[in-house]
Design a protein around this motif. Structure first.
Motif, PDB file in Angstrom:
ATOM      1  N   VAL A  13      11.122  -7.458   6.700  1.00  0.00           N
ATOM      2  CA  VAL A  13      10.595  -8.423   5.728  1.00  0.00           C
ATOM      3  C   VAL A  13       9.516  -7.738   4.908  1.00  0.00           C
ATOM      4  O   VAL A  13       8.497  -7.294   5.447  1.00  0.00           O
ATOM      5  N   ALA A  15       9.663  -5.521   0.952  1.00  0.00           N
ATOM      6  CA  ALA A  15      10.146  -4.250   0.402  1.00  0.00           C
ATOM      7  C   ALA A  15       9.039  -3.603  -0.414  1.00  0.00           C
ATOM      8  O   ALA A  15       9.250  -3.139  -1.533  1.00  0.00           O
ATOM      9  N   LEU A  17       5.771  -0.672  -0.104  1.00  0.00           N
ATOM     10  CA  LEU A  17       5.838   0.761   0.182  1.00  0.00           C
ATOM     11  C   LEU A  17       6.327   1.020   1.598  1.00  0.00           C
ATOM     12  O   LEU A  17       7.226   1.835   1.826  1.00  0.00           O
ATOM     13  N   GLY A  19       7.772  -1.139   3.903  1.00  0.00           N
ATOM     14  CA  GLY A  19       9.077  -1.713   4.245  1.00  0.00           C
ATOM     15  C   GLY A  19      10.217  -0.826   3.741  1.00  0.00           C
ATOM     16  O   GLY A  19      11.198  -0.597   4.454  1.00  0.00           O
ATOM     17  N   GLU A  37      12.756  -9.357   0.304  1.00  0.00           N
ATOM     18  CA  GLU A  37      11.562  -9.223  -0.536  1.00  0.00           C
ATOM     19  C   GLU A  37      11.403 -10.475  -1.399  1.00  0.00           C
ATOM     20  O   GLU A  37      12.363 -10.925  -2.018  1.00  0.00           O
ATOM     21  N   ARG A  38      10.171 -10.981  -1.439  1.00  0.00           N
ATOM     22  CA  ARG A  38       9.973 -12.229  -2.192  1.00  0.00           C
ATOM     23  C   ARG A  38      10.033 -12.027  -3.705  1.00  0.00           C
ATOM     24  O   ARG A  38      10.404 -12.924  -4.441  1.00  0.00           O
ATOM     25  N   ALA A  56      -3.950   7.052  -3.963  1.00  0.00           N
ATOM     26  CA  ALA A  56      -4.029   8.448  -3.556  1.00  0.00           C
ATOM     27  C   ALA A  56      -3.171   8.641  -2.318  1.00  0.00           C
ATOM     28  O   ALA A  56      -3.333   7.944  -1.325  1.00  0.00           O
ATOM     29  N   ARG A 111       1.635   3.337  -8.131  1.00  0.00           N
ATOM     30  CA  ARG A 111       2.140   2.503  -7.050  1.00  0.00           C
ATOM     31  C   ARG A 111       3.529   1.957  -7.379  1.00  0.00           C
ATOM     32  O   ARG A 111       4.428   1.977  -6.538  1.00  0.00           O
ATOM     33  N   TYR A 193     -13.110  -6.476  -6.121  1.00  0.00           N
ATOM     34  CA  TYR A 193     -12.879  -5.382  -7.062  1.00  0.00           C
ATOM     35  C   TYR A 193     -12.149  -5.867  -8.306  1.00  0.00           C
ATOM     36  O   TYR A 193     -11.495  -6.909  -8.295  1.00  0.00           O
ATOM     37  N   GLY A 303       2.605  -1.403   9.001  1.00  0.00           N
ATOM     38  CA  GLY A 303       1.849  -1.286   7.741  1.00  0.00           C
ATOM     39  C   GLY A 303       0.701  -2.286   7.692  1.00  0.00           C
ATOM     40  O   GLY A 303       0.129  -2.658   8.719  1.00  0.00           O
ATOM     41  N   ASP A 304       0.381  -2.746   6.468  1.00  0.00           N
ATOM     42  CA  ASP A 304      -0.738  -3.672   6.294  1.00  0.00           C
ATOM     43  C   ASP A 304      -0.559  -4.962   7.096  1.00  0.00           C
ATOM     44  O   ASP A 304      -1.546  -5.605   7.457  1.00  0.00           O
ATOM     45  N   PRO A 311      -9.962   0.063   1.160  1.00  0.00           N
ATOM     46  CA  PRO A 311      -9.353   1.259   0.561  1.00  0.00           C
ATOM     47  C   PRO A 311     -10.239   2.503   0.484  1.00  0.00           C
ATOM     48  O   PRO A 311      -9.860   3.465  -0.160  1.00  0.00           O
ATOM     49  N   GLY A 314      -8.797   5.896   1.190  1.00  0.00           N
ATOM     50  CA  GLY A 314      -7.500   6.165   0.551  1.00  0.00           C
ATOM     51  C   GLY A 314      -6.404   6.370   1.589  1.00  0.00           C
ATOM     52  O   GLY A 314      -5.547   7.232   1.442  1.00  0.00           O
ATOM     53  N   GLN A 315      -6.417   5.549   2.657  1.00  0.00           N
ATOM     54  CA  GLN A 315      -5.486   5.812   3.753  1.00  0.00           C
ATOM     55  C   GLN A 315      -4.503   4.688   4.051  1.00  0.00           C
ATOM     56  O   GLN A 315      -3.595   4.868   4.859  1.00  0.00           O
ATOM     57  N   ALA A 317      -1.829   3.157   2.693  1.00  0.00           N
ATOM     58  CA  ALA A 317      -0.403   3.454   2.580  1.00  0.00           C
ATOM     59  C   ALA A 317      -0.047   4.686   3.417  1.00  0.00           C
ATOM     60  O   ALA A 317       0.995   4.723   4.082  1.00  0.00           O
ATOM     61  N   ASN A 318      -0.936   5.678   3.410  1.00  0.00           N
ATOM     62  CA  ASN A 318      -0.696   6.877   4.230  1.00  0.00           C
ATOM     63  C   ASN A 318      -0.512   6.499   5.693  1.00  0.00           C
ATOM     64  O   ASN A 318       0.365   7.004   6.389  1.00  0.00           O
TER      65      ASN A 318
HETATM   66  P1  FAD Z   1       2.358  -4.178   0.626  1.00  0.00           P
HETATM   67  O1  FAD Z   1       2.282  -3.016  -0.268  1.00  0.00           O
HETATM   68  O2  FAD Z   1       1.395  -5.286   0.454  1.00  0.00           O
HETATM   69  O3  FAD Z   1       3.842  -4.752   0.532  1.00  0.00           O
HETATM   70  C1  FAD Z   1       4.211  -5.962   1.132  1.00  0.00           C
HETATM   71  C2  FAD Z   1       5.508  -6.458   0.491  1.00  0.00           C
HETATM   72  O4  FAD Z   1       5.928  -7.644   1.163  1.00  0.00           O
HETATM   73  C3  FAD Z   1       5.334  -6.829  -0.980  1.00  0.00           C
HETATM   74  O5  FAD Z   1       6.385  -6.273  -1.721  1.00  0.00           O
HETATM   75  C4  FAD Z   1       5.381  -8.348  -0.970  1.00  0.00           C
HETATM   76  O6  FAD Z   1       5.878  -8.885  -2.164  1.00  0.00           O
HETATM   77  C5  FAD Z   1       6.289  -8.619   0.210  1.00  0.00           C
HETATM   78  N1  FAD Z   1       6.079  -9.931   0.832  1.00  0.00           N
HETATM   79  C6  FAD Z   1       4.901 -10.529   1.114  1.00  0.00           C
HETATM   80  N2  FAD Z   1       5.096 -11.722   1.687  1.00  0.00           N
HETATM   81  C7  FAD Z   1       6.433 -11.890   1.786  1.00  0.00           C
HETATM   82  C8  FAD Z   1       7.247 -12.932   2.301  1.00  0.00           C
HETATM   83  N3  FAD Z   1       6.738 -14.064   2.807  1.00  0.00           N
HETATM   84  N4  FAD Z   1       8.599 -12.793   2.251  1.00  0.00           N
HETATM   85  C9  FAD Z   1       9.138 -11.651   1.727  1.00  0.00           C
HETATM   86  N5  FAD Z   1       8.409 -10.641   1.220  1.00  0.00           N
HETATM   87  C10 FAD Z   1       7.077 -10.757   1.251  1.00  0.00           C
HETATM   88  N6  FAD Z   1      -3.677   3.255   0.255  1.00  0.00           N
HETATM   89  C11 FAD Z   1      -3.612   4.605   0.185  1.00  0.00           C
HETATM   90  O7  FAD Z   1      -2.943   5.225   1.013  1.00  0.00           O
HETATM   91  N7  FAD Z   1      -4.282   5.302  -0.789  1.00  0.00           N
HETATM   92  C12 FAD Z   1      -5.034   4.677  -1.734  1.00  0.00           C
HETATM   93  O8  FAD Z   1      -5.630   5.334  -2.596  1.00  0.00           O
HETATM   94  C13 FAD Z   1      -5.126   3.246  -1.692  1.00  0.00           C
HETATM   95  N8  FAD Z   1      -5.873   2.584  -2.609  1.00  0.00           N
HETATM   96  C14 FAD Z   1      -5.949   1.227  -2.550  1.00  0.00           C
HETATM   97  C15 FAD Z   1      -6.738   0.549  -3.480  1.00  0.00           C
HETATM   98  C16 FAD Z   1      -6.854  -0.819  -3.439  1.00  0.00           C
HETATM   99  C17 FAD Z   1      -7.734  -1.531  -4.440  1.00  0.00           C
HETATM  100  C18 FAD Z   1      -6.158  -1.555  -2.428  1.00  0.00           C
HETATM  101  C19 FAD Z   1      -6.270  -3.043  -2.350  1.00  0.00           C
HETATM  102  C20 FAD Z   1      -5.369  -0.888  -1.496  1.00  0.00           C
HETATM  103  C21 FAD Z   1      -5.258   0.504  -1.543  1.00  0.00           C
HETATM  104  N9  FAD Z   1      -4.475   1.199  -0.615  1.00  0.00           N
HETATM  105  C22 FAD Z   1      -4.412   2.563  -0.669  1.00  0.00           C
HETATM  106  C23 FAD Z   1      -3.769   0.496   0.466  1.00  0.00           C
HETATM  107  C24 FAD Z   1      -2.285   0.304   0.173  1.00  0.00           C
HETATM  108  O9  FAD Z   1      -2.127  -0.370  -1.044  1.00  0.00           O
HETATM  109  C25 FAD Z   1      -1.641  -0.495   1.281  1.00  0.00           C
HETATM  110  O10 FAD Z   1      -2.001   0.010   2.534  1.00  0.00           O
HETATM  111  C26 FAD Z   1      -0.123  -0.460   1.149  1.00  0.00           C
HETATM  112  O11 FAD Z   1       0.292  -1.026  -0.060  1.00  0.00           O
HETATM  113  C27 FAD Z   1       0.502  -1.209   2.313  1.00  0.00           C
HETATM  114  O12 FAD Z   1       1.887  -1.249   2.158  1.00  0.00           O
HETATM  115  P2  FAD Z   1       2.731  -2.399   2.833  1.00  0.00           P
HETATM  116  O13 FAD Z   1       4.141  -2.130   2.442  1.00  0.00           O
HETATM  117  O14 FAD Z   1       2.370  -2.509   4.274  1.00  0.00           O
HETATM  118  O15 FAD Z   1       2.211  -3.748   2.150  1.00  0.00           O
END
Ligand code: FAD
Length: 455
Positions: A13, A15, A17, A19, A37-38, A56, A111, A193, A303-304, A311, A314-315, A317-318
């Motif tokens: 659930v 899509a 980074l 997922g 993906e929503r 980053a 991104r 921010y 993931g998150d 942030p 900068g870790q 997504a990493n």
């Molecule tokens: P997300 O990227 O949040 O993706 C979640 C996905 O799930 C989305 O596509 C969303 O639409 C979907 N979704 C949500 N709810 C539902 C639902 N109910 N049903 C179906 N789909 C759903 N990380 C780094 O490594 N380097 C950086 O420099 C960095 N800078 C950042 C700066 C800022 C200001 C912020 C806020 C974050 C930063 N991050 C950085 C962190 C990074 O953005 C996240 O850790 C990363 O995006 C997490 O990926 P994810 O796929 O777990 O979650």
């Protein structure tokens, strides 16, 4: 090829980074993956080019991408940042390399471009089905039944394995949270921010593109990362209440003229840009367990969704990409037994993700305050000196976090050990110099009369 009949069936659930990358890893194992993906498909015509927001990516993320053959594609579209460029209030610039040899860089990437690259990679696996415009609304971890909101009305699906990669506000996590024994701790920073853009100037970058720019101002801070279209995306961090108080163009202009005069001059439509973008919030989420075993299904988090962090290292997504590598490894070790693999992965990752969550919070103080101080600069120089003098034996925390894949918790143990022996070495050196000084002073006292009876 397509997954064999009887291949494990997995619903992912989200899509985003993480997922998408997870789907690649699982499809490569021959599993049948459905990715929900929503949002609509961002690659569709008319999805609109979103604003350029960058992030980053460093060694942990690159290592994960390398394992699915995507590192080169992603890095080709990236801009390397080998150091930070500090902007003093009077406009003075100072550059600090991130690594001792000045050659290692973190990479600024878009991104949305990264997400599209990952979606293309997912699409190349016949074993993956992508379901856009499917927002998970409910989930039963006992049976694996999910419900979605779709443009055509509610839809349902069942899967024996469900992995929540749906981000910091995870709907999957929200369903697990109602169960006894599920612990959730979330902590909002009182800072918000705003994203702003420094456009290209006369077709070129308005600032040096080979650095992550920082304006440390103690109470507030701004950073800027370069984009391939020669603009910079700035992120301004300020206590949330004060950000909200900048509610007229005049107040915004004044705040920038006072705190960020050099950047102010580079953002022509500042007030409009400021009003356009919403205030973002910064949250740390810690929860456990990430794995819930139901009667007929197993649910996990990644993931998150499992560990949102602020942030400032900068870790985020990493770290989420690293989760995918570990889960893939655990699946290999358990012969694709998802229940066992998810438990093992959680066991190995939790301490590491707790560590980076803490370091990311600590780094905020460092970035907004200390990077500007002389003591900090002296410490960085001393660290780089030690790194060059003791290659392979001494590495700073920043280097180990950003340029290695040493597990986060192990980085902390190593940094503590290094500090301890550096302190001992410093004491020893001080002792040596006291002893040497005393000896020298004794030697250099020819004028003083020697003890009676000696020459
Ligand atoms: P997300 O990227 O949040 O993706 C979640 C996905 O799930 C989305 O596509 C969303 O639409 C979907 N979704 C949500 N709810 C539902 C639902 N109910 N049903 C179906 N789909 C759903 N990380 C780094 O490594 N380097 C950086 O420099 C960095 N800078 C950042 C700066 C800022 C200001 C912020 C806020 C974050 C930063 N991050 C950085 C962190 C990074 O953005 C996240 O850790 C990363 O995006 C997490 O990926 P994810 O796929 O777990 O979650």
């Amino acid at each position: 090829g397509a997954p064999a009949t009887g291949a494990p069936e997995v619903a992912v659930v989200g899509a985003g980074l993480v997922g998408c990358l997870l789907a690649c890893f699982l499809a490569r194992r021959g599993h049948a993956v459905t990715l929900y993906e929503r949002r609509p498909d961002p690659r569709e015509a008319g999805a609109g080019r979103s604003r350029s927001i960058n992030l980053a990516i460093s060694e942990r993320g690159i290592d994960a991408l390398r394992r699915v053959g995507l590192d080169e594609t992603v890095l080709k579209a990236a801009l390397p940042m080998p150091g930070r460029m500090m902007h003093a209030p009077d406009g003075t610039l100072s550059f600090q390399p991130y690594s001792a040899d000045g050659r290692r860089a973190i990479n600024s990437i878009s991104r949305s471009a990264l997400n599209r690259t990952l979606l293309d990679a997912v699409d190349a696996f016949p074993g993956v089905r992508l379901r856009f415009r499917h927002r998970l609304t409910t989930l039963d971890p006992e049976t694996g039944r999910m419900e979605f909101d779709t443009p055509g009305g509610p839809a349902a699906a069942v899967a024996p394995v469900i992995i929540g990669a749906d981000g910091a506000g995870s709907a999957v996590r929200a369903r697990l949270q109602t169960r006894p024994g599920f612990n959730l701790h979330q902590e909002y920073l009182d800072y918000g921010y705003k994203e702003l853009t420094i456009p290209a100037r006369a077709g070129d970058f308005a600032l040096d593109p080979g650095a992550l720019h920082i304006w440390p101002r103690g109470r507030s801070m701004m950073i800027a990362l370069p984009n391939p279209d020669r603009s910079f995306t700035c992120t301004l961090f300020w206590p949330e209440r004060e950000l909200a108080e900048l509610d007229t163009p005049a107040k915004v202009e004044r705040a920038f003229a006072e705190n960020y005069p050099d950047a102010h001059a580079l953002i022509p439509d500042l007030a409009a840009d400021y009003a356009l973008n919403p205030i973002g919030h910064l949250v740390t989420v810690r929860c456990e367990p990430w794995t819930v075993l139901g009667r007929a299904a197993v649910v996990g988090l990644i993931g998150d969704a499992a560990h949102a962090i602020v942030p400032f290292y900068g870790q985020g997504a990493n770290c989420g990409f690293e989760d995918c590598v570990e889960l893939d490894r655990c699946l290999a070790e358990t012969g694709d037994d998802y229940a066992a693999a998810l438990l093992l992965y959680e066991n190995r990752r939790k301490g590491n993700t707790d560590t980076i969550a803490r370091l990311a919070l600590d780094n905020f103080v460092e970035m907004r305050d200390k990077v500007a101080s002389r003591a900090f600069l002296a410490r960085k120089r001393a660290e780089h000196l030690l790194e060059r003098a003791l290659p392979g034996r001494y590495a700073s925390r920043y280097e180990l976090i950003s340029f290695s894949t040493v597990p986060y918790a192990e980085v902390e143990r190593r940094v503590t050990r290094q500090r301890r022996w550096a302190a001992v070495a410093a004491l020893a050196a001080a002792g040596m110099s006291a002893w040497a000084g005393a000896t020298l002073r004794n030697r250099l006292r020819p004028e003083e009369p020697g003890p009676p009876g000696r020459g």
